[in-house]
Design an enzyme around this catalytic site. Structure first.
Site, mmCIF file in Angstrom:
data_model
loop_
_atom_site.group_PDB
_atom_site.id
_atom_site.type_symbol
_atom_site.label_atom_id
_atom_site.label_comp_id
_atom_site.label_asym_id
_atom_site.label_seq_id
_atom_site.Cartn_x
_atom_site.Cartn_y
_atom_site.Cartn_z
ATOM 1 C CG ASP A 180 2.284 0.214 7.896
ATOM 2 O OD1 ASP A 180 1.934 -0.239 6.796
ATOM 3 O OD2 ASP A 180 1.490 0.381 8.837
ATOM 4 C CD GLU B 196 -3.518 -1.439 5.260
ATOM 5 O OE1 GLU B 196 -3.772 -2.471 5.881
ATOM 6 O OE2 GLU B 196 -2.993 -0.443 5.806
ATOM 7 C CD GLU B 197 -1.894 1.970 7.733
ATOM 8 O OE1 GLU B 197 -2.670 1.416 8.526
ATOM 9 O OE2 GLU B 197 -0.696 1.639 7.607
ATOM 10 C CG HIS C 289 0.062 2.202 12.705
ATOM 11 N ND1 HIS C 289 -1.175 1.669 12.929
ATOM 12 C CD2 HIS C 289 0.417 1.787 11.453
ATOM 13 C CE1 HIS C 289 -1.566 0.964 11.867
ATOM 14 N NE2 HIS C 289 -0.605 1.004 10.966
ATOM 15 C CG ASP D 34 0.797 -3.732 4.994
ATOM 16 O OD1 ASP D 34 1.654 -2.944 5.421
ATOM 17 O OD2 ASP D 34 -0.422 -3.611 5.244
ATOM 18 C CG HIS E 152 -0.569 0.058 2.509
ATOM 19 N ND1 HIS E 152 -0.270 1.238 3.148
ATOM 20 C CD2 HIS E 152 -0.346 -0.922 3.428
ATOM 21 C CE1 HIS E 152 0.096 0.999 4.393
ATOM 22 N NE2 HIS E 152 0.078 -0.311 4.587
HETATM 23 ZN ZN ZN Z 1 0.462 -1.333 6.344
#
Ligand code: ZN
Length: 472
Positions: free
Chosen positions: A293, A327-328, A426, A355, A281
């Site tokens: 990420d 995606e998130e 994150h 991912d 992503h």
């Molecule tokens: Zn991800």
């Protein structure tokens, strides 16, 4: 396709006496090709160069933001610069939310600043912030058992620590508090919810991630405390004190924007309509630069496809790299891809998404028609040489391809070592220095082996078409 590259019957040899079996010239040639590709991919810095380019030249790229728009332009440019045969983008309507400031402090019985961040999609606190007592629960499940008298007008603190695990198994049981905490706390009359960060570190970086609301209850602000600050708050509460917090969050919705799934492909020379799909992503959270990420995934799948073209030439089936939007915020790009491509999903030979950061791959799981698994033995053998062992045949394939198996699409999961992934996931600390170029190259090699084998052999992993159309 005309010529078989290997003979499935010879795979039976592994179940018999090896000495009774000799590989055919065709089989040896396949193994040699796979070894040559793997060596080149292990030596290539391409995946790393791609993630470096994305994190340095674009950086944060939350869905619908200016950063996201730059990322889309970057991806098209990158595919073109690398010589992909077809480069195109498909629009996706995405939610655009901004974090704003997020401040929290203990104001009684002591005075201390706490490091927090807003959860993705949270509303803001009322103007001027909230000042109220905090009440602690050890999990979402225990919050659900609570009486409203305990929580009314208070801040609910869900204090559940995530356990470290190579496969990331600690994530699922804890992330439910992040996604559902605001709903359950609001049902009990709480003013806000703070969770212990869903992460395995002990730093003062708080971990964000998407959260949900229900139309049936009030939308209350939701944030995450860093693990170190969750420890501090827990110590105060464990001592039996009434603790009062002041919390201010300025998160904001900006409506819907257009983003894009960006797609680059090397067109198949013999069966262009048959697709080997590898994805990652393109969006990221906003505080870090989205290196793990999912910049790493973007680098891995882009690098793998390009190296196949460089080393082995044009693939027989089409190799399609899909960089998914948003995606998130709920797999929005993947849902749109699935909707738009519904008619050709049966042409996908395999789909896999990278991912899970940049740790080395240790296992391949498949979701193939059971009779086809054995046909992939040359692939499994080549992967074994780079430390990847064969797992089970119930793979999920990764978040953005997870909705494909229900349409009969075979998927593969190349499982990465996620021991340290959730230290950074994150957070503002998800930056390029966390990516180990050597481990990334091993990922690149595994994806190159997978995509090349699936594109250039006669393997067909798709389930036989359903025989009945009207079963109830
Ligand atoms: Zn991800």
């Amino acid at each position: 396709m005309k010529a078989a590259l290997f003979s499935p019957t010879l795979a039976l040899c592994s179940a018999l006496l090896l000495s009774a079996c000799t590989s055919t010239p065709q089989q040896s040639a396949v193994s040699a090709d796979l070894a040559r590709l793997s060596d080149s991919a292990l030596k290539s810095e391409l995946a790393y160069d791609v993630v470096k380019s994305l994190t340095v030249e674009v950086g944060p790229r939350i869905a619908g933001s200016e950063g996201d728009k730059r990322a889309v332009a970057w991806a098209e440019e990158k595919f073109k610069a690398l010589g992909f045969d077809k480069v195109y983008k498909e629009p996706v309507r995405v939610r655009n939310w901004s974090r704003g400031i997020a401040d929290a402090k203990v104001i009684a019985p002591y005075q201390q600043k706490l490091f927090i961040t807003a959860l993705g999609g949270s509303v803001a606190t009322p103007e001027g912030g909230l000042i109220t007592q905090v009440v602690m629960f050890d999990s979402l499940a225990s919050l659900k058992q609570a009486d409203a008298a305990q929580t009314h007008d208070k801040i609910v603190f869900i204090n559940q620590r995530m356990q470290r695990d190579r496969a990331g198994k600690g994530y699922g049981p804890v992330v439910i508090g992040r996604s559902q905490g605001a709903i359950e706390a609001a049902k009990l009359g709480a003013k806000a919810v703070l969770i212990r960060s869903v992460g395995t570190d002990n730093s003062r970086f708080a971990h964000t991630g998407v959260m949900q609301y229900s139309d049936d209850v009030e939308k209350i602000p939701a944030g995450a405390l860093s693990n170190a600050d969750a420890d501090n708050l827990q110590a105060m509460l464990d001592a039996g004190k009434d603790v009062t917090l002041a919390v201010e969050m300025r998160a904001k919705e900006h409506g819907w924007q257009t983003s894009y799934n960006v797609i680059g492909e090397f067109t198949g020379s013999e069966s262009p309509e048959e697709i080997v799909l590898i994805g990652a992503h393109l969006d990221s959270w906003d505080e870090g630069t989205g290196a793990l990420d999912d910049g790493a995934g973007v680098g891995i799948v882009t690098g793998a496809a390009k190296i196949i073209k460089n080393v082995m030439g044009q693939p027989k089936r089409t190799i399609r790299v899909v960089l998914y939007a948003s995606e998130e915020f709920g797999l929005t790009g993947a849902q749109e891809y699935t909707r738009k491509h519904k008619a050709e999903l049966s042409n996908i030979i395999v789909a896999a998404e990278s991912d899970f950061g940049a740790g080395e791959i240790y296992q391949i799981d498949t979701l193939f028609a059971p009779s086809a698994v054995q046909q992939a033995n040359p692939l499994f053998e080549a992967l074994e040489n780079i430390g990847v062992t064969q797992g089970h045949n119930q793979a999920g394939g990764g978040p953005d391809v997870s909705m494909l198996p229900k349409y009969g699409v075979p998927v593969v999961s190349l499982l990465q070592d996620g021991t340290y992934y959730f230290d950074y996931h994150h957070t503002a600390n998800d930056t390029l220095d966390k990516v180990d170029p050597k481990a990334l190259a091993q990922n690149q090699a595994a994806y190159a082996l997978l995509a090349y084998f699936m594109a250039n052999s006669e393997i067909d992993t798709r389930p036989a078409p359903a025989k009945t159309t009207n079963s109830h």
